[in-house]
Design a protein around this motif. Structure first.
Motif, PDB file in Angstrom:
ATOM      1  N   MET A 190       0.845  -1.173   0.000  1.00 42.38           N
ATOM      2  CA  MET A 190       0.000   0.000   0.000  1.00 42.38           C
ATOM      3  C   MET A 190       0.893   1.240   0.000  1.00 42.38           C
ATOM      4  O   MET A 190       1.839   1.336   0.748  1.00 42.38           O
ATOM      5  N   ALA A 191       0.603   2.171  -0.842  1.00 47.08           N
ATOM      6  CA  ALA A 191       1.388   3.401  -0.944  1.00 47.08           C
ATOM      7  C   ALA A 191       1.225   4.252   0.302  1.00 47.08           C
ATOM      8  O   ALA A 191       0.175   4.278   0.921  1.00 47.08           O
ATOM      9  N   ASP A 192       2.291   4.952   0.666  1.00 47.80           N
ATOM     10  CA  ASP A 192       2.227   5.859   1.811  1.00 47.80           C
ATOM     11  C   ASP A 192       1.839   7.231   1.299  1.00 47.80           C
ATOM     12  O   ASP A 192       2.672   8.088   1.067  1.00 47.80           O
ATOM     13  N   ASN A 193       0.538   7.445   1.111  1.00 46.56           N
ATOM     14  CA  ASN A 193       0.088   8.722   0.574  1.00 46.56           C
ATOM     15  C   ASN A 193       0.064   9.808   1.636  1.00 46.56           C
ATOM     16  O   ASN A 193      -0.232  10.947   1.343  1.00 46.56           O
ATOM     17  N   LYS A 194       0.423   9.497   2.866  1.00 47.53           N
ATOM     18  CA  LYS A 194       0.497  10.505   3.915  1.00 47.53           C
ATOM     19  C   LYS A 194       1.757  11.358   3.759  1.00 47.53           C
ATOM     20  O   LYS A 194       1.917  12.368   4.420  1.00 47.53           O
ATOM     21  N   GLN A 195       2.656  10.948   2.876  1.00 47.89           N
ATOM     22  CA  GLN A 195       3.889  11.693   2.679  1.00 47.89           C
ATOM     23  C   GLN A 195       3.643  13.106   2.149  1.00 47.89           C
ATOM     24  O   GLN A 195       4.503  13.960   2.235  1.00 47.89           O
ATOM     25  N   PHE A 196       2.447  13.358   1.645  1.00 44.65           N
ATOM     26  CA  PHE A 196       2.126  14.662   1.094  1.00 44.65           C
ATOM     27  C   PHE A 196       1.350  15.523   2.070  1.00 44.65           C
ATOM     28  O   PHE A 196       0.753  16.509   1.694  1.00 44.65           O
ATOM     29  N   GLY A 197       1.298  15.149   3.330  1.00 41.36           N
ATOM     30  CA  GLY A 197       0.607  15.969   4.319  1.00 41.36           C
ATOM     31  C   GLY A 197      -0.574  15.234   4.901  1.00 41.36           C
ATOM     32  O   GLY A 197      -0.538  14.029   5.080  1.00 41.36           O
ATOM     33  N   SER A 198      -1.635  15.954   5.188  1.00 42.35           N
ATOM     34  CA  SER A 198      -2.808  15.361   5.825  1.00 42.35           C
ATOM     35  C   SER A 198      -3.445  14.339   4.901  1.00 42.35           C
ATOM     36  O   SER A 198      -3.125  14.261   3.720  1.00 42.35           O
ATOM     37  N   SER A 199      -4.379  13.581   5.458  1.00 49.83           N
ATOM     38  CA  SER A 199      -5.007  12.527   4.670  1.00 49.83           C
ATOM     39  C   SER A 199      -6.049  13.066   3.698  1.00 49.83           C
ATOM     40  O   SER A 199      -6.680  12.328   3.000  1.00 49.83           O
ATOM     41  N   ARG A 200      -6.247  14.356   3.666  1.00 49.58           N
ATOM     42  CA  ARG A 200      -7.227  14.957   2.757  1.00 49.58           C
ATOM     43  C   ARG A 200      -6.505  15.728   1.655  1.00 49.58           C
ATOM     44  O   ARG A 200      -5.437  16.269   1.849  1.00 49.58           O
ATOM     45  N   LEU A 201      -7.133  15.777   0.506  1.00 48.67           N
ATOM     46  CA  LEU A 201      -6.580  16.550  -0.598  1.00 48.67           C
ATOM     47  C   LEU A 201      -6.946  18.019  -0.485  1.00 48.67           C
ATOM     48  O   LEU A 201      -6.385  18.846  -1.153  1.00 48.67           O
ATOM     49  N   HIS A 202      -7.892  18.339   0.356  1.00 43.22           N
ATOM     50  CA  HIS A 202      -8.379  19.701   0.467  1.00 43.22           C
ATOM     51  C   HIS A 202      -7.422  20.527   1.310  1.00 43.22           C
ATOM     52  O   HIS A 202      -7.002  20.110   2.370  1.00 43.22           O
TER      53      HIS A 202
ATOM     54  N   THR B  33      -1.104  20.860  -8.049  1.00 41.30           N
ATOM     55  CA  THR B  33       0.046  19.962  -8.054  1.00 41.30           C
ATOM     56  C   THR B  33       0.065  19.035  -6.853  1.00 41.30           C
ATOM     57  O   THR B  33       0.347  17.845  -6.992  1.00 41.30           O
ATOM     58  N   LEU B  34      -0.262  19.541  -5.676  1.00 41.83           N
ATOM     59  CA  LEU B  34      -0.278  18.689  -4.488  1.00 41.83           C
ATOM     60  C   LEU B  34      -1.354  17.615  -4.608  1.00 41.83           C
ATOM     61  O   LEU B  34      -1.112  16.447  -4.315  1.00 41.83           O
ATOM     62  N   ALA B  35      -2.535  17.990  -5.048  1.00 42.47           N
ATOM     63  CA  ALA B  35      -3.625  17.025  -5.205  1.00 42.47           C
ATOM     64  C   ALA B  35      -3.263  15.979  -6.257  1.00 42.47           C
ATOM     65  O   ALA B  35      -3.526  14.787  -6.062  1.00 42.47           O
ATOM     66  N   CYS B  36      -2.680  16.405  -7.349  1.00 49.26           N
ATOM     67  CA  CYS B  36      -2.286  15.461  -8.403  1.00 49.26           C
ATOM     68  C   CYS B  36      -1.227  14.487  -7.886  1.00 49.26           C
ATOM     69  O   CYS B  36      -1.295  13.288  -8.160  1.00 49.26           O
ATOM     70  N   ALA B  37      -0.275  14.986  -7.106  1.00 47.56           N
ATOM     71  CA  ALA B  37       0.767  14.125  -6.549  1.00 47.56           C
ATOM     72  C   ALA B  37       0.173  13.124  -5.570  1.00 47.56           C
ATOM     73  O   ALA B  37       0.560  11.949  -5.560  1.00 47.56           O
ATOM     74  N   ARG B  38      -0.774  13.557  -4.746  1.00 50.14           N
ATOM     75  CA  ARG B  38      -1.425  12.648  -3.799  1.00 50.14           C
ATOM     76  C   ARG B  38      -2.200  11.567  -4.555  1.00 50.14           C
ATOM     77  O   ARG B  38      -2.157  10.406  -4.179  1.00 50.14           O
ATOM     78  N   CYS B  39      -2.903  11.947  -5.594  1.00 50.41           N
ATOM     79  CA  CYS B  39      -3.657  10.964  -6.369  1.00 50.41           C
ATOM     80  C   CYS B  39      -2.725  10.001  -7.083  1.00 50.41           C
ATOM     81  O   CYS B  39      -3.028   8.812  -7.195  1.00 50.41           O
ATOM     82  N   GLU B  40      -1.599  10.496  -7.546  1.00 52.11           N
ATOM     83  CA  GLU B  40      -0.621   9.616  -8.181  1.00 52.11           C
ATOM     84  C   GLU B  40      -0.111   8.589  -7.171  1.00 52.11           C
ATOM     85  O   GLU B  40       0.075   7.421  -7.502  1.00 52.11           O
ATOM     86  N   ALA B  41       0.079   9.019  -5.925  1.00 50.82           N
ATOM     87  CA  ALA B  41       0.527   8.097  -4.879  1.00 50.82           C
ATOM     88  C   ALA B  41      -0.543   7.055  -4.561  1.00 50.82           C
ATOM     89  O   ALA B  41      -0.224   5.941  -4.152  1.00 50.82           O
ATOM     90  N   MET B  42      -1.803   7.403  -4.758  1.00 48.54           N
ATOM     91  CA  MET B  42      -2.904   6.479  -4.469  1.00 48.54           C
ATOM     92  C   MET B  42      -3.281   5.623  -5.673  1.00 48.54           C
ATOM     93  O   MET B  42      -4.114   4.719  -5.552  1.00 48.54           O
ATOM     94  N   LEU B  43      -2.707   5.869  -6.826  1.00 43.97           N
ATOM     95  CA  LEU B  43      -3.126   5.233  -8.071  1.00 43.97           C
ATOM     96  C   LEU B  43      -3.113   3.705  -8.006  1.00 43.97           C
ATOM     97  O   LEU B  43      -4.108   3.060  -8.337  1.00 43.97           O
ATOM     98  N   ALA B  44      -2.013   3.122  -7.580  1.00 41.48           N
ATOM     99  CA  ALA B  44      -1.924   1.653  -7.549  1.00 41.48           C
ATOM    100  C   ALA B  44      -2.958   1.065  -6.593  1.00 41.48           C
ATOM    101  O   ALA B  44      -3.602   0.055  -6.918  1.00 41.48           O
ATOM    102  N   ASP B  45      -3.130   1.695  -5.436  1.00 39.08           N
ATOM    103  CA  ASP B  45      -4.128   1.196  -4.482  1.00 39.08           C
ATOM    104  C   ASP B  45      -5.545   1.362  -5.026  1.00 39.08           C
ATOM    105  O   ASP B  45      -6.404   0.517  -4.778  1.00 39.08           O
ATOM    106  N   ALA B  46      -5.785   2.423  -5.780  1.00 44.56           N
ATOM    107  CA  ALA B  46      -7.103   2.623  -6.386  1.00 44.56           C
ATOM    108  C   ALA B  46      -7.381   1.526  -7.411  1.00 44.56           C
ATOM    109  O   ALA B  46      -8.486   0.976  -7.461  1.00 44.56           O
ATOM    110  N   ILE B  47      -6.393   1.192  -8.210  1.00 44.68           N
ATOM    111  CA  ILE B  47      -6.559   0.139  -9.213  1.00 44.68           C
ATOM    112  C   ILE B  47      -6.778  -1.213  -8.534  1.00 44.68           C
ATOM    113  O   ILE B  47      -7.599  -2.013  -8.979  1.00 44.68           O
ATOM    114  N   ASP B  48      -6.077  -1.451  -7.425  1.00 38.94           N
ATOM    115  CA  ASP B  48      -6.218  -2.710  -6.695  1.00 38.94           C
ATOM    116  C   ASP B  48      -7.482  -2.749  -5.844  1.00 38.94           C
ATOM    117  O   ASP B  48      -7.838  -3.802  -5.314  1.00 38.94           O
TER     118      ASP B  48
END
Length: 87
Positions: A1-13, A24-39
């Motif tokens: 599971m990707a560590d998407n917390k590396q970009f700050g809080s658990s929210r994109l807002h 850019t921050l939201a896009c980076a967070r979503c990129e970090a979540m991409l593999a988990d979203a697909i799985d």
């Protein structure tokens, strides 16, 4: 599971504002979540955040669509499992 917390809080807002396309921050967070979203293993909260961003950001939505097609293609190659030759 990707560590998407590396970009700050658990929210994109940020500051309670909705995520904007091209953030850019939201896009980076979503990129970090991409593999988990697909799985299919994102938490309900992260899944909602991810889907909300995909609805707003067409470049990220295109990356997600491409990644899903790639994952489906790889799954197709796994079945039926090829048998090695007897010789």
């Amino acid at each position: 599971m990707a560590d998407n917390k590396q970009f700050g809080s658990s929210r994109l807002h940020r500051f309670g504002d909705p995520v904007q396309a091209g953030d850019t921050l939201a896009c980076a967070r979503c990129e970090a979540m991409l593999a988990d979203a697909i799985d299919g293993i994102l938490s309900a909260e992260d899944q909602q955040i991810f889907e909300s961003h995909m609805d707003l950001c067409s470049p990220c939505a295109q990356v997600y669509a491409d990644a899903r097609r790639g994952a489906a293609w790889l799954d197709m190659l796994r079945e039926p499992r090829p048998e090695p030759p007897a010789a």
